[in-house]
Design a protein around this motif. Structure first.
Motif, PDB file in Angstrom:
ATOM      1  N   ARG A  25      37.467  42.594 -22.005  1.00  0.00           N
ATOM      2  CA  ARG A  25      36.591  41.824 -21.106  1.00  0.00           C
ATOM      3  C   ARG A  25      37.399  40.850 -20.273  1.00  0.00           C
ATOM      4  NH1 ARG A  25      33.645  37.030 -21.743  1.00  0.00           N
ATOM      5  NH2 ARG A  25      33.849  36.945 -24.007  1.00  0.00           N
ATOM      6  N   ARG A  26      37.048  40.745 -19.005  1.00  0.00           N
ATOM      7  CA  ARG A  26      37.714  39.762 -18.144  1.00  0.00           C
ATOM      8  C   ARG A  26      36.668  39.065 -17.280  1.00  0.00           C
ATOM      9  NH1 ARG A  26      39.229  41.613 -12.742  1.00  0.00           N
ATOM     10  NH2 ARG A  26      38.581  43.772 -12.415  1.00  0.00           N
ATOM     11  N   GLY A  27      36.914  37.815 -17.001  1.00  0.00           N
ATOM     12  CA  GLY A  27      35.984  37.075 -16.166  1.00  0.00           C
ATOM     13  C   GLY A  27      34.754  36.643 -16.923  1.00  0.00           C
ATOM     14  N   TYR A 131      29.619  42.489 -17.978  1.00  0.00           N
ATOM     15  CA  TYR A 131      30.863  41.802 -17.685  1.00  0.00           C
ATOM     16  C   TYR A 131      31.922  42.803 -17.259  1.00  0.00           C
ATOM     17  CZ  TYR A 131      31.231  42.616 -22.789  1.00  0.00           C
ATOM     18  OH  TYR A 131      31.204  43.149 -24.045  1.00  0.00           O
ATOM     19  N   GLU A 134      38.581  45.287 -17.957  1.00  0.00           N
ATOM     20  CA  GLU A 134      39.904  45.515 -17.403  1.00  0.00           C
ATOM     21  C   GLU A 134      40.163  47.018 -17.375  1.00  0.00           C
ATOM     22  OE1 GLU A 134      43.312  45.248 -15.621  1.00  0.00           O
ATOM     23  OE2 GLU A 134      41.889  43.599 -15.878  1.00  0.00           O
ATOM     24  N   ARG A 275      45.721  40.931 -22.092  1.00  0.00           N
ATOM     25  CA  ARG A 275      44.757  39.832 -22.168  1.00  0.00           C
ATOM     26  C   ARG A 275      45.478  38.483 -22.126  1.00  0.00           C
ATOM     27  NH1 ARG A 275      40.536  38.323 -27.113  1.00  0.00           N
ATOM     28  NH2 ARG A 275      39.271  36.877 -25.896  1.00  0.00           N
ATOM     29  N   ARG A 278      46.437  37.742 -18.588  1.00  0.00           N
ATOM     30  CA  ARG A 278      45.301  37.412 -17.729  1.00  0.00           C
ATOM     31  C   ARG A 278      44.783  36.007 -17.991  1.00  0.00           C
ATOM     32  NH1 ARG A 278      43.339  42.396 -19.538  1.00  0.00           N
ATOM     33  NH2 ARG A 278      41.678  41.382 -20.726  1.00  0.00           N
ATOM     34  N   GLU A 279      44.755  35.610 -19.274  1.00  0.00           N
ATOM     35  CA  GLU A 279      44.012  34.411 -19.644  1.00  0.00           C
ATOM     36  C   GLU A 279      44.863  33.162 -19.829  1.00  0.00           C
ATOM     37  OE1 GLU A 279      41.702  35.401 -23.059  1.00  0.00           O
ATOM     38  OE2 GLU A 279      40.404  36.796 -21.962  1.00  0.00           O
ATOM     39  N   ARG A 315      50.202  39.648 -14.004  1.00  0.00           N
ATOM     40  CA  ARG A 315      49.627  38.307 -14.126  1.00  0.00           C
ATOM     41  C   ARG A 315      49.318  37.737 -12.748  1.00  0.00           C
ATOM     42  NH1 ARG A 315      52.847  34.103 -17.660  1.00  0.00           N
ATOM     43  NH2 ARG A 315      51.190  34.458 -19.205  1.00  0.00           N
ATOM     44  N   HIS A 318      46.135  39.217 -11.180  1.00  0.00           N
ATOM     45  CA  HIS A 318      44.879  38.754 -11.757  1.00  0.00           C
ATOM     46  C   HIS A 318      44.584  37.307 -11.410  1.00  0.00           C
ATOM     47  CE1 HIS A 318      43.270  42.071 -14.126  1.00  0.00           C
ATOM     48  NE2 HIS A 318      44.511  42.479 -14.196  1.00  0.00           N
ATOM     49  N   GLU A 322      41.228  35.977  -9.486  1.00  0.00           N
ATOM     50  CA  GLU A 322      40.389  34.912 -10.011  1.00  0.00           C
ATOM     51  C   GLU A 322      40.232  33.795  -8.996  1.00  0.00           C
ATOM     52  OE1 GLU A 322      42.105  33.714 -13.658  1.00  0.00           O
ATOM     53  OE2 GLU A 322      41.659  35.590 -14.707  1.00  0.00           O
TER      54      GLU A 322
END
Length: 329
Positions: A25-27, A131, A134, A275, A278-279, A315, A318, A322
């Motif tokens: 999951r992203r966002g 949602y 990715e 992940r 991304r986060e 990275r 993404h 965002e």
């Protein structure tokens, strides 16, 4: 060592599926309530968006692209885990318009908004959640699922899924401060519990990943890999941990997951790394160590081979996405 000696009694289906859902999951979460009075039809293009429908009242049909219509009744849950294109409507063959055409905005721009269609026919009330997923690396578990996972109210196994449905609908109906965070967690639970209930509802048909998750050796082995992907695992160590001879364990793992234990470890390590990239903003060397690589160069090479981009580029891509999404909001 026996399976029980691995450390604790676990629900391997919930643990492993939950890990996969969280990692892909992203966002933010998109959610809302739809009040739809017939005639109505909504079309959704194929996208990397996992979508889940909960029928609160009335009924509807869900028609995946190229598939057969599914009738959803009150209490039913329908999950589209990989974002297959589909139509949701009050009846089969109903002309359908996209969300943008009908409401003037895309689905992700309508979060927490009631979607209302007025007509002369019966009313259907849905709670919808979605949602972004990715798209790379795509986990083989997600790829193995059908376009639509449908669990009827009568098929729900145990209290977990029914409780998650109740909590989600209540939270959406009584939206207040903190609702987005609560709904995000509930959607993760609902995704996991829906898949678990679906698996348990067809024990004689378990194949592939469904069988792997329920296998008394492969399931615990998957949980061990997910718990600590950075550990220097070997096939021998995994087989010993779950109490199965090495050769038998290797055959069972490959026949159910489609990958050798070490191949799957590599896939899961890159899923976790993606992940983390991304986060957060942890240095690449720290992420490399977390997923079992002493060399940042070796990690970068493996990541690019699986994902298609070098870690730094992945990275940056993404973070730009965002930033653009935040600017639009």
């Amino acid at each position: 060592m026996t399976v029980k000696a691995v450390g604790r009694e676990r629900d391997h289906v919930a643990d492993v599926v939950g890990d996969i859902v969280a990692a892909l999951r992203r966002g933010g979460v998109v959610y809302g309530r739809a009040l739809l009075r017939a005639p109505w039809g909504l079309a959704f293009e194929s996208r990397s968006i996992a979508t889940i429908y909960v029928v609160i009242a009335g009924s509807c049909v869900l028609v995946p692209d190229g598939g057969q219509a599914l009738r959803l009744a009150p209490g039913d849950v329908a999950l589209l885990p990989s974002g297959a294109g589909h139509v949701a409507a009050d009846a089969p063959g109903r002309p359908a318009r996209t969300v943008r055409e009908r409401f003037g905005a895309d689905l992700e721009e309508l979060s927490a908004t009631d979607l209302v269609i007025e007509g002369d026919g019966p009313e259907t009330v849905l709670v919808c959640g979605a949602y972004l997923l990715e798209p790379a690396p795509q986990h083989p578990f997600i790829a193995s699922l059908p376009d639509v996972v449908h669990v009827t109210a009568g098929q729900m196994r145990g209290a977990c899924l029914a409780s998650a449905v109740h909590l989600l609908t209540t939270e959406v109906d009584q939206a207040g401060r903190g609702t987005p965070a609560v709904v995000a967690s509930l959607l993760d639970l609902l995704f996991t519990y829906t898949l678990r209930s679906w698996f348990l509802g067809q024990p004689d048909q378990l194949v592939g990943w469904a069988r792997a998750l329920h296998d008394p050796a492969v399931g615990p082995a998957l949980a061990l890999l997910h718990d600590d992907p950075g550990k220097p695992w070997t096939v021998e160590a995994l087989a010993h941990a779950v109490g199965v001879p090495r050769a038998r364990f290797s055959r069972r793992f490959a026949s159910t997951t489609g990958h050798t234990p070490m191949e799957y470890l590599g896939i899961w390590r890159m899923t976790v790394a993606a992940r983390l990239l991304r986060e957060g903003r942890a240095p690449l060397r720290q992420i490399a160590r977390k997923v079992g690589y002493d060399s940042e160069f070796a990690f970068a090479r493996a990541f690019k081979r699986v994902v298609g981009h070098a870690p730094g580029r992945y990275r940056a891509m993404h973070h730009r996405e965002e930033g653009a999404a935040s600017a639009r909001r």
